[in-house]
Structure formats: structure tokens, C-alpha cells
Enzyme design. Sequence first.
Site, PDB file in Angstrom:
ATOM      1  CE  LYS A  15       7.323 -24.354  66.952  1.00 54.20           C
ATOM      2  NZ  LYS A  15       8.778 -24.113  67.172  1.00 54.20           N
ATOM      3  NE  ARG A  90       5.659 -23.055  73.063  1.00 61.77           N
ATOM      4  CZ  ARG A  90       6.126 -22.200  71.795  1.00 61.77           C
ATOM      5  NH1 ARG A  90       5.224 -21.826  71.034  1.00 61.77           N
ATOM      6  NH2 ARG A  90       7.283 -22.164  71.704  1.00 61.77           N
ATOM      7  NE  ARG A 129      14.699 -17.846  66.777  1.00 67.08           N
ATOM      8  CZ  ARG A 129      13.683 -18.841  67.219  1.00 67.08           C
ATOM      9  NH1 ARG A 129      13.052 -19.474  66.363  1.00 67.08           N
ATOM     10  NH2 ARG A 129      13.935 -19.006  68.361  1.00 67.08           N
ATOM     11  NE  ARG A 162      12.233 -15.067  69.878  1.00 62.84           N
ATOM     12  CZ  ARG A 162      11.788 -16.232  69.770  1.00 62.84           C
ATOM     13  NH1 ARG A 162      11.422 -16.571  68.301  1.00 62.84           N
ATOM     14  NH2 ARG A 162      11.375 -17.013  70.535  1.00 62.84           N
ATOM     15  NE  ARG A 173      12.361 -20.320  73.621  1.00 58.07           N
ATOM     16  CZ  ARG A 173      12.934 -19.821  72.517  1.00 58.07           C
ATOM     17  NH1 ARG A 173      14.166 -19.282  72.701  1.00 58.07           N
ATOM     18  NH2 ARG A 173      12.603 -20.096  71.286  1.00 58.07           N
TER      19      ARG A 173
END
Length: 217
Positions: A15, A90, A129, A162, A173
Site C-alpha cells: 500500500k 482500519r 522491509r 521497523r 498484525r
Amino acid sequence: MATYIVLLGPPGVGKGTQARLLSETQKLAHVSSGDLFRENLKNQTDLGKLAKSYMDKGELVPDDVTISMIRDRISRPDCEAGAILDGFPRTPAQADALEIMLKEFHGAVNVVPYITAAENILIERASGRWTCRAQGHIYHEKFNPPKQARVCDVDGSEVYQRDDDKVETVTKRIRVYFDQTIPLVEYYRKEGKLIEIDGTQAVEDVTKVLLASLKKK
Ligand code: ADP
Ligand code: ADP
């Protein structure tokens, strides 16, 4: 009437990557709830400290503070023409709140691209990531590494992993996404706004399909 595009999809599907590209082509602000929380964290605000306790566990930050943070963001002048919303809403309560606030700002959600991929792909993407410290530019250790190790191509800042991109937190998540966010798929489908996009393709191909489907709408 201001144009709002809501990017829907599980953690790690792409996204943020697509939102940055779309924001340039569509000339709309990019509003990422995750980036806003991380900015608050960096600035050690009360909101940042509160958000961290949820983010570290892979849980959602409570609706009331999230909604007021987004309300504050989209009331700024750069959102006058609208925005690409990445990571918000969300929950159904957030979607209802968005509808109410957009009426006030003379805007509406026009279209909701829903990007999907299988769980093993999500885990591989999110856990690999790397994020730029200064402005949140997104890289991947395998699929899209920066030219120089750990240095952002765009602004030269440090590129880091992160805390919540460890495999265990990513898995949590994804579970939270299926529990709390998936109802939004039906919410926007019923309104005729949903377009399903296969997120397993390469970044450029996802962008092409996205742009083509936005044109059709
Ligand atoms: P999200 O915002 O949905 O969590 P991101 O855009 O941050 O997803 O992407 C998650 C990770 O996957 C990043 O490391 C990014 O570079 C990588 N990525 C995004 N889209 C693709 C794609 N189509 N193919 C391969 N890797 C991708
Ligand atoms: P991803 O890009 O992988 O989907 P984000 O950067 O959007 O991750 O979100 C990171 C974390 O920030 C979430 O796990 C959650 O704790 C918090 N967060 C982001 N957006 C929201 C939201 N709309 N509502 C509640 N919490 C959120």
C-alpha cells in the site's frame, strides 16, 4: 468535491509503495496513518508514546486517537483537493468517522483499491522491509534495496528495519487485519467502490493495473 482514494489491504502488501506513486500521478496528498504515528514517536509526543505501546505488540491504536489524528491531518491545506489514504480506515468505526468528516470537508471516498496477496508473500515483504528514517521511503532488502547499503536513495538518511517488522509481529498484525479490518472489504463493496487488485505482481505492474482501474472509475 475533494477526491479520496482509500488503499485497502493487509500489512506488507504494498500500500505505502503504491500510495507514494499514486500521490505523484494523481496530484493528491499521501496520508499514511502508520507514518503519522512514527512521526509522533520520533518527536516523543504523548500520542507517539501511547501509539508505541500498541504498535510494538502489532495491535491497533484505539479508534478515538487515530480518528482525531487523521481529522487533524486532512484538515490541512494540502488535502483541499483530497488525498490517498494509506492505512486508514482500519475498522468499521474509523470508516464511519471518515464518512462524517469528509462531508464536513466537502469530499467523499471515490474509490477503494483493495490489494491482496497470500500470507507467505506478506510476511516475506514486511519482514524484509527497510524504511527511511527521515521521510519513510520504502525499500526491501531483496526486491528493492537502496543503491548504497542502509542509505536512502532519495534523502541520504539512514534506512532501518521497523521494530514491528519482525516476523512474529508481522504475523500478529496479519491476524489483527483479518479480525478487525477485513469487514471493510464488504463495507466498500456494498457501496460499489471496491476494486480488487492482484498485489503479487511486480511493483510497476501493480501500478499499471491500479492506474487503469482508476481511469475506468
Ligand atoms: P504496506 O504499506 O502495505 O505495508 P509496503 O508498500 O510498505 O506495504 O511494502 C512492504 C514491503 O514489500 C516493502 O519492503 C516494499 O519494498 C515491498 N514491496 C511492495 N510492493 C512490492 C511488490 N509488488 N513486489 C515486491 N516487493 C514489494
Ligand atoms: P503496514 O504498512 O505494514 O500496514 P502501518 O505502518 O500502516 O503498517 O501501521 C503500523 C502500526 O501502526 C499498526 O500495526 C498499528 O499499530 C498502527 N496503525 C496504523 N494505522 C492504524 C489505524 N488506522 N488504526 C489503528 N492503528 C493503526
